[in-house]
Enzyme design. Sequence first.
Site, PDB file in Angstrom:
ATOM      1  N   CYS A 162     -33.709 -19.901  19.303  1.00 17.44           N
ATOM      2  CA  CYS A 162     -34.255 -18.752  18.575  1.00 17.44           C
ATOM      3  C   CYS A 162     -35.173 -19.155  17.423  1.00 17.44           C
ATOM      4  CB  CYS A 162     -33.117 -17.866  18.102  1.00 17.44           C
ATOM      5  SG  CYS A 162     -32.104 -17.351  19.510  1.00 17.44           S
ATOM      6  N   HIS A 292     -33.091 -13.644   9.157  1.00 15.71           N
ATOM      7  CA  HIS A 292     -32.806 -13.766  10.587  1.00 15.71           C
ATOM      8  C   HIS A 292     -31.832 -12.658  10.974  1.00 15.71           C
ATOM      9  CE1 HIS A 292     -32.672 -15.704  14.436  1.00 15.71           C
ATOM     10  NE2 HIS A 292     -31.384 -15.951  14.366  1.00 15.71           N
ATOM     11  N   HIS A 326     -32.527  -8.657  19.013  1.00 17.89           N
ATOM     12  CA  HIS A 326     -32.802 -10.072  18.802  1.00 17.89           C
ATOM     13  C   HIS A 326     -33.636 -10.555  19.995  1.00 17.89           C
ATOM     14  CE1 HIS A 326     -32.787 -14.129  17.804  1.00 17.89           C
ATOM     15  NE2 HIS A 326     -31.500 -14.411  17.755  1.00 17.89           N
TER      16      HIS A 326
END
Lengths: 397, 270
Positions: A162, A292, A326
Amino acid sequence: MRPLLLTHVGVVSCLGAGQAETLRQLRRGESGLRPCDFEGAALETHIGRVTGLETAPILGVRAPYDCRNHRLAQRALERDGFVDAVIRARGQYGAHRIGVFAGTSTAGILESEQAFRRRDPDSGALPPEFRYREQHNTYSIADFLQQTFALTGPALVVSAACASTAKVFGVAARMIALDLCDAAIVGGADSLCLTTLYGFNALQLTSTRPCRPFDVARDGISIGEAAGFVLVERDEPNARGANIRLLGVGESSDAYHMSSPHPDGLGARQAMQAALSSAGLGPQAIDYINIHGTATKAGDLAEDHAVSTLFGRDTPCTSTKGLTGHTLGASGVLEVILSMLALRHAFIPASPTTQNLDPELRSRYLQAGQDLPLTHVMTNSFGFGGSNCSLILGRTG
Amino acid sequence: MKVFVEGIGLRAPGIANWPAGKAVLQTLHARGVPDFQLTAPALLPPAERRRATDAVKLAIEVCSEACAHAERDPQTLASVFASSGGDGATITAILEVLAGDAPEISPTRFHNSVHNAPAGYWSIGTQSMAASTSVCAYDWSCGAGLLEAASQAASTGQPVLLALYDLRYPAPLQAARPIKDSFGIAFVLTPHETPRSLAAFALALRPRRGETITGLPEASWEALRHSNPAARALPLLRALTASRVQTVDLDYMAHSLLRITVTPLGTTVR
């Protein structure tokens, strides 16, 4: 580091395609998440799916690259004059002077999943339409971009889970500073697939509801898909019109666990500190942190620890994951682009899925967002394998 | 752009380490087809050692050898991990489960499937919090990894550990991607010459205009170089065994090449 100009943007996520649609949803604080309706995924979860990709194949000479990941990339490229901007840059600098630095975590693995269901019952062979190089290989997204724009400069794919499409900004900054190229397409794509939907489900990291970053009852992520590309150029004194720059890049490793963050957020703090040093800024110069914030119990706690230790309790922050989901390997560049919109239009995006802030978390999390002129924004991306990257963007004028 | 080689690690079927590889590369007889067994690295904590895949084992083995050769503490080193295929065995196992009736993926297998899994295990095993970048450029991953590692060393002024590895691809993917032998190599690269420098690499990226890519003079080794993207580094390794300046042209995408001028430093390469 030597700043880079961020001159053009192409973007798509479940918020919409192009900057205007994305900005509208971002300002309204309207989540693009929906109950999982992805084909073959019988899971009780929410996803950020981009609609209509199923009927938008890649045609012509690039048809061998047709797969969901490149359809998503194509959707991002065809908005906001991005293609024309790359063609202009190619004319100005030369095809061999434009880099392609892209990120992805799963590339076109959805088509591999489908091919494995169509194996020859006798030999076990994959069907003849399976295309390893153009769909499955991790490099395929950069290959697709080089083919699309006939570019012959340096190219690679960073695949660091990620953090992938955040780290590619660091690659571009180094390659341009070393005069290996003058400009670059930076970004990438990650599309929905069963591998990640079932994989995160197996780790018990997906929520049944739209994810709720920093909420006291947060219980996991919502997986989304996105593609985003930024044309970055060497910062020349009389650069045309662009007023947003990449000012700092910080990278680190957790050295702790493959899929859990360091409990004290040590790696995250190190990445943020390195980004500040790289930009030559102190913590007080950052007006907003696009964290995040994936809405896992442990992830938000660790990041909050890192942010509040380094910045104290006053720097506004929000996560945009409740809006977009996400988007895994694409989250770095997607959040660079959302941060550019925030800088340009002077606002902090809201976090509408967050209802009751976790009292244990100490950062200044602005659930409702805020209209506020911004000069410096930090955006964080942390991934499996303990891969961390923080970027700092700045606006002038 | 110039970098200096301070340490080398090597592992391939029939080659246990860099000293063995150096001897093989100087003579280049036809390859045999020896077994290739990897062991779980002792530097990993017990849980990670149990979960380590062959991709992790191969990468850690060559990285450990290169760091020991360079006499560098791995904890301090930034790293670049370059691989074309990543972990084909883990991906295949996941794809087989997803094609079945009960798509229950093992959580460990899922986190092992990320391209940066070897980098993650390496950082855990060495307790290194330095930046690490995992890259891929299909058949050109070797050149792309070298350029990325060299550009990091040049930008930061710090040494960089570079690992290049690709593993044998299992069926049925092997039919589409015929990587038949595993191959791993690592370099410790420094931005400045040090007393331990073995050689200098001067790198230049240039458009390809019909130049011949540097190969190997023996057919079975040439076949390995072609089939495994990490083994594209073999001519570079062979140049490191020579006592005079050599030029190696590595293919870098279909359109370019990376020209590497290898200058030995000291009397012989350790």
